[in-house]
Design an enzyme around this catalytic site. Sequence first.
Site, mmCIF file in Angstrom:
data_model
loop_
_atom_site.group_PDB
_atom_site.id
_atom_site.type_symbol
_atom_site.label_atom_id
_atom_site.label_comp_id
_atom_site.label_asym_id
_atom_site.label_seq_id
_atom_site.Cartn_x
_atom_site.Cartn_y
_atom_site.Cartn_z
ATOM 1 C CG HIS D 96 -1.498 1.246 1.661
ATOM 2 N ND1 HIS D 96 -2.133 1.507 0.564
ATOM 3 C CD2 HIS D 96 -1.820 2.045 2.362
ATOM 4 C CE1 HIS D 96 -2.830 2.660 1.229
ATOM 5 N NE2 HIS D 96 -2.311 3.760 2.066
ATOM 6 C CG HIS D 98 -0.647 7.874 0.599
ATOM 7 N ND1 HIS D 98 -1.728 8.191 1.280
ATOM 8 C CD2 HIS D 98 -0.375 7.076 1.851
ATOM 9 C CE1 HIS D 98 -2.675 8.129 2.459
ATOM 10 N NE2 HIS D 98 -1.738 6.825 2.596
ATOM 11 C CG ASP D 121 2.697 -5.731 -21.999
ATOM 12 O OD1 ASP D 121 2.281 -6.490 -22.899
ATOM 13 O OD2 ASP D 121 3.331 -5.201 -22.065
ATOM 14 C CG HIS D 172 -6.636 5.494 1.592
ATOM 15 N ND1 HIS D 172 -7.163 4.702 2.470
ATOM 16 C CD2 HIS D 172 -5.349 6.173 1.908
ATOM 17 C CE1 HIS D 172 -5.577 4.165 3.375
ATOM 18 N NE2 HIS D 172 -5.046 4.899 2.230
ATOM 19 C CE1 TYR D 230 8.394 -9.224 -21.973
ATOM 20 C CE2 TYR D 230 8.680 -10.050 -20.319
ATOM 21 C CZ TYR D 230 8.943 -8.628 -20.645
ATOM 22 O OH TYR D 230 9.919 -8.481 -20.493
#
Lengths: 232, 232, 232, 232
Positions: D96, D98, D121, D172, D230
Amino acid sequence: MSKYKSLKEECYEANMELNALGLVIYTFGNVSAVDRDNGVFAIKPSGVPYEKLKPSDMVILDYDNTIVEGDLRPSSDTKTHSYLYKNWEKIGGVAHTHAMYSVSWAQAQRDIPIFGTTHADHLTQDIPCAAPMADDLIEGNYEHNTGIQILDCFSSRNLDYNEVEMVLIGNHGPFAWGKNAAKAVYNTKVLETVAQMAYLTLQINPNAPRLKDSLIKKHYERKHGKNAYYGQ
Amino acid sequence: MSKYKSLKEECYEANMELNALGLVIYTFGNVSAVDRDNGVFAIKPSGVPYEKLKPSDMVILDYDNTIVEGDLRPSSDTKTHSYLYKNWEKIGGVAHTHAMYSVSWAQAQRDIPIFGTTHADHLTQDIPCAAPMADDLIEGNYEHNTGIQILDCFSSRNLDYNEVEMVLIGNHGPFAWGKNAAKAVYNTKVLETVAQMAYLTLQINPNAPRLKDSLIKKHYERKHGKNAYYGQ
Amino acid sequence: MSKYKSLKEECYEANMELNALGLVIYTFGNVSAVDRDNGVFAIKPSGVPYEKLKPSDMVILDYDNTIVEGDLRPSSDTKTHSYLYKNWEKIGGVAHTHAMYSVSWAQAQRDIPIFGTTHADHLTQDIPCAAPMADDLIEGNYEHNTGIQILDCFSSRNLDYNEVEMVLIGNHGPFAWGKNAAKAVYNTKVLETVAQMAYLTLQINPNAPRLKDSLIKKHYERKHGKNAYYGQ
Amino acid sequence: MSKYKSLKEECYEANMELNALGLVIYTFGNVSAVDRDNGVFAIKPSGVPYEKLKPSDMVILDYDNTIVEGDLRPSSDTKTHSYLYKNWEKIGGVAHTHAMYSVSWAQAQRDIPIFGTTHADHLTQDIPCAAPMADDLIEGNYEHNTGIQILDCFSSRNLDYNEVEMVLIGNHGPFAWGKNAAKAVYNTKVLETVAQMAYLTLQINPNAPRLKDSLIKKHYERKHGKNAYYGQ
């Protein structure tokens, strides 16, 4: 010792430079370098992080995508590179990235207008954005067809790959090329810079005019014309 | 030993600083420094990468563009520098770049409005954007005529080059100058910063008002007026 | 040895941190730190480059701007700092910069709306933009009056300087403060970050709604309320 | 020696990588790593600066948020992480932040449209922006309820957390996850990059079309399909 040692080193250096210039994150880019005498090119292996990359990791292929030397799987975009080498005989290097501003214009599906001398120092045309391919071409031999798409775009617009050394693939991102791999990387950086300048120009003045012909000619010629006086 | 050793070093340091400040990519910029006593100036050689540049590479010319010392070809923009030195007797250095935000305003063909005190700490006027030249001037002695274009712009707007130490050339980019080469580089950085601030200001408020006269005067005077109290 | 040695060091470290965080170019910023027991504060000297700054260069003044110790001229913004220390008894440090996004909102003369939890982690209000001063206040004791302007803004909007530790001065830039100089620098960085986020938010959605009250309260309380559970 | 030593190290390395990639300022982010065999996860302690962080500082908790090992208070977002681990059995790490562009889309309360192959992708869907929670859920067990909000968003839109490894929480910021903590950080960086590209795309062309299905499928499959080609 590999007979392609110097080719691999040229290719390796160009890939590392792409990273050093901030044009890629993770493995989102690849550069190749060609050896015209031997009819082969070196390309970055697929998905290998730059910090682990070694010159000997470079994969050598011929223009029909047969691996000539190398233990690793080549870049997933290899067939686009080989198509360009096969059809454009004067180019020595190709680069592909997902650089921020270049991709944003590609996603916007717009050509980058020639707004200033920074652009005209390198080419006299708007930077073309090729249209997305038809569904059957995408579902088919995709990377090979991407090469076809680039050549079709140049053909339909009457562009010369010796002058316009860069293109945007709609919804995808930039390809650039040049006389060698280092020049392909240089053109990738120039494209990214010009893309950011053009974006900002339109934010400041949505009606900004295209650069006038006399200035396009002057700046292109002083760097590339027969009486060029830029550089040593 | 060259009699211009210290002049070359001043010029070299200023060019390296331009690069260190992020104002140039590759060779897209040049700085010169003048020696008024000897009637010559030093300038960066054309197209030499910063990482290979040495003080001894700087080229010495007189104001009529005759090379006095140096083995390399001088910057392609040399004639603009010399024109400014010849006509503006109090300047000691000139810098030219293709810095991102400065170029974007130049391509938008807009003056940069004076929006705040960061701008007013340095000059009391909008930063002028000179119009693109007439075609015959472009096709003629282009870099010399760029110098004329700058002086015409200052003359027609009644600007003082001792106060307004920077200009945008429409569709091209910024020139800045000052009492020496380091100050020309400083002004280039200030211009780039103010250009970015003005761009963002208009994005946040398209109707942002020009800074009022009392604040322009206060901030300019506290740094540059006879009772200035900024600095040591 | 100076009795203010540790105060000077706190002030010096905070000024260097301002520079390290990319919040200033050249000398465009200043931080001060207060010693409440001795009724003095330390502040950066005016116009001294960060690379030459030493702890012993910091200037010590009382709240009436009399120099108590120091050979250099203090920051030109000193009187704003002293006014805040004199009137807001709980603050321990003040910082002023010309940081890019903060200045751009100040030049746009707009409060920064509270759009998200990054903002609400630090304060519950829009970040106020004080109106430019009347002409006679600008022409008078300008920096002192800037302090008055800040307090008037907080008074008229009923803001608490213990909660809202930052303000924009219209057309000028940000001031931030806190329990010490390091916290003032921290708040300057938070303000700059929130200013950029709010700018981008409005570009993506010009009708972006203000954060709802329950989220403002939740995020502010979990960091600053009596049952706070953030940090150690 | 702790039986969770290697888990703590994985968690520590991922947190440091978050910082190295420029995705956080100060302590505005956290990563966790799970040990499925032992039914515990390691998470960054709350509010500890990255430059002081040590592997042994990581806090070990079970899925019900009981601390199993560690002297420090865990991240204030811990209950969101545990809720995801408890309900999504195949994920091995959660991050998480910001980060700037991700937060800006979250504050704009908009899904990030799939505009190009960089996006395709990694996933075939627009990146979802979950609506802000109801007031009573915010005032209640907020971080736990944030986990519920994420699962509700995925459920109501019929999204698969094994394919869509990222989400925006309205007002958020972003959460991302993956097979381990390093992959969660990787997805956070990809999300931030795609968020910036989508922002720029809309600035250049407000009517930019969504990527067509054939290209979405082609790019996703070549990296993640059963015939993926890939990587190595």
